[in-house]
Design a protein around this motif. Structure first.
Motif, PDB file in Angstrom:
ATOM      1  N   GLY A 248       0.809  -1.210   0.000  1.00  9.73           N
ATOM      2  CA  GLY A 248       0.000   0.000   0.000  1.00  9.73           C
ATOM      3  C   GLY A 248       0.844   1.263   0.000  1.00  9.73           C
ATOM      4  N   GLU A 249       0.169   2.392  -0.030  1.00  8.37           N
ATOM      5  CA  GLU A 249       0.820   3.701  -0.026  1.00  8.37           C
ATOM      6  C   GLU A 249       0.415   4.444   1.237  1.00  8.37           C
ATOM      7  N   TYR A 250       1.380   5.000   1.944  1.00  6.60           N
ATOM      8  CA  TYR A 250       1.115   5.637   3.228  1.00  6.60           C
ATOM      9  C   TYR A 250       1.785   7.009   3.287  1.00  6.60           C
ATOM     10  N   ASP A 251       1.110   7.972   3.896  1.00  4.68           N
ATOM     11  CA  ASP A 251       1.695   9.283   4.156  1.00  4.68           C
ATOM     12  C   ASP A 251       2.264   9.280   5.564  1.00  4.68           C
ATOM     13  N   ILE A 252       3.566   9.469   5.666  1.00  5.11           N
ATOM     14  CA  ILE A 252       4.248   9.472   6.954  1.00  5.11           C
ATOM     15  C   ILE A 252       4.753  10.884   7.236  1.00  5.11           C
ATOM     16  N   GLU A 253       4.425  11.402   8.400  1.00  5.29           N
ATOM     17  CA  GLU A 253       4.784  12.769   8.766  1.00  5.29           C
ATOM     18  C   GLU A 253       5.994  12.776   9.697  1.00  5.29           C
ATOM     19  N   ILE A 254       6.988  13.564   9.317  1.00  2.00           N
ATOM     20  CA  ILE A 254       8.182  13.733  10.143  1.00  2.00           C
ATOM     21  C   ILE A 254       8.120  15.119  10.774  1.00  2.00           C
ATOM     22  N   THR A 255       8.132  15.172  12.088  1.00  2.00           N
ATOM     23  CA  THR A 255       8.034  16.446  12.801  1.00  2.00           C
ATOM     24  C   THR A 255       9.297  16.682  13.617  1.00  2.00           C
ATOM     25  N   GLU A 256       9.904  17.831  13.408  1.00  2.00           N
ATOM     26  CA  GLU A 256      11.095  18.208  14.156  1.00  2.00           C
ATOM     27  C   GLU A 256      10.787  19.418  15.028  1.00  2.00           C
ATOM     28  N   VAL A 257      11.070  19.315  16.303  1.00  2.00           N
ATOM     29  CA  VAL A 257      10.880  20.425  17.231  1.00  2.00           C
ATOM     30  C   VAL A 257      12.242  21.060  17.496  1.00  2.00           C
ATOM     31  N   LEU A 258      12.355  22.339  17.180  1.00  2.00           N
ATOM     32  CA  LEU A 258      13.603  23.067  17.382  1.00  2.00           C
ATOM     33  C   LEU A 258      13.484  23.956  18.614  1.00  2.00           C
ATOM     34  N   GLN A 259      14.522  24.003  19.419  1.00  2.00           N
ATOM     35  CA  GLN A 259      14.489  24.812  20.637  1.00  2.00           C
ATOM     36  C   GLN A 259      15.882  25.349  20.937  1.00  2.00           C
ATOM     37  N   LYS A 260      15.936  26.608  21.354  1.00  2.00           N
ATOM     38  CA  LYS A 260      17.223  27.233  21.633  1.00  2.00           C
ATOM     39  C   LYS A 260      17.071  28.230  22.776  1.00  2.00           C
ATOM     40  N   VAL A 261      18.027  28.257  23.682  1.00  2.00           N
ATOM     41  CA  VAL A 261      18.032  29.222  24.778  1.00  2.00           C
ATOM     42  C   VAL A 261      18.966  30.362  24.401  1.00  2.00           C
TER      43      VAL A 261
END
Length: 317
Positions: A248-261
């Motif tokens: 089958g065909e699947y949509d896969i979501e890649i999420t990156e959370v960026l954080q900086k002090v």
């Protein structure tokens, strides 16, 4: 305003028998003593509360703000401009948001209301907001249009008691903060708000196409996902099957959370936040791969496995 319990019960019984708010309002009339005390706007709000209170559905409810959310927010030089004739009626719609709300209404899976604040001392505000809705969102009946005086907690206008699964779509953090708990809020990022970054709940950009935006709102309300679009980078990767491949065909979501002090010198915390915010918007502060805090990889659109779907289809059909 003072409405006796007996009178309130009469109104509720009448509301149950009326198929529309307009019919209910017409039968009740405008001659009751409490109406004179309350004034036209508050009288209409009370009648809507009574009518909606006996017509509450089991569907989840979405309450949608107008200024800055459904309609574009137009900056003004002076406060007096807000009181001018045709100010509200001439506001342009946020086309993507308007289209998304129309889609949600058409899908009929979520009970949609308008919940907007208005200037009570303006001769035109309330009338023009209704006229704006007549023009751009005529499919939403009068009983689903709720208005509160500016500065009032919006939850007071909710038909019946506010429920934990009620959602408010708004561009103003104060309104959202007053809304939850017990209910939930989604902040619409409209390009000019969220300058302080104080809202930590779901945030959705207004730039998405209507169908995508309506799906995002629905997914958040159903508890399927969360969106924090002021601070995340999201890519959608589609895995395609090859020729003669039965996979089958699947949509896969890649999420990156960026954080900086970032450290900065300032006279106060608020000044420090504003200073860093300005540096960020001027691209003096840029987050990159070294600032990666978290990565999640999951289905872009929650879906059931084909075998499970088949089993469920057998149960319900």
């Amino acid at each position: 305003m003072d409405i006796s319990d007996d009178k309130m019960n009469v109104y509720k019984d009448l509301a149950r028998k009326c198929e529309s708010f307009e019919l209910f309002k017409w039968i009740v009339g405008d001659k009751e003593s409490w109406m004179t005390e309350a004034g036209k706007a508050e009288t209409e709000t009370m009648l809507k509360t009574i009518y909606n209170g006996v017509h509450i559905t089991d569907r989840q409810r979405l309450f949608v703000d107008m200024d800055g959310t459904l309609a574009e927010f137009k900056t003004v030089d002076t406060l007096e401009t807000l009181y001018e004739k045709d100010y509200f009626i001439n506001l342009k719609p946020n086309e993507n948001v308007l289209g998304a709300i129309k889609q949600l209404i058409a899908d009929n899976d979520i009970d949609v209301y308008i919940l907007s604040a208005y200037l009570t001392d303006s001769r035109y505000a309330l009338e023009e907001k209704n006229a704006w809705l007549d023009k751009y969102l005529p499919e939403l009946p009068q009983e689903k249009r709720l208005f509160v005086p500016c500065g009032t907690d919006k939850s007071v206008a909710v038909p019946g008691l506010i429920r934990p699964d009620d959602y408010l779509l708004d561009d103003y953090t104060k309104n959202l903060s007053e809304w939850e708990p017990p209910a939930r809020g989604i902040k619409l990022i409209n390009g000019i708000n969220h300058t302080n970054g104080t809202w930590q709940g779901d945030k959705i950009q207004f730039t998405h196409a209507p169908e995508e935006l309506s799906s995002m709102i629905s997914d958040v309300m159903k508890g399927w996902t969360h969106f924090y679009e002021d601070r995340i980078v999201t890519d959608s990767v589609t895995m395609h099957s090859t020729k003669n491949d039965n996979r089958g065909e699947y949509d896969i979501e890649i999420t990156e959370v960026l954080q900086k002090v970032v450290s900065t010198k300032a006279a106060s915390l608020q000044e420090a936040i504003q200073d860093v915010e300005e540096q960020y918007h001027n691209s003096e502060i840029i987050l990159d791969a070294e600032d990666l805090k978290e990565t999640t990889i999951e289905a872009a659109h929650p879906q059931l496995d084909e075998e499970i779907t088949t089993d469920l289809r057998g149960i319900f059909l």
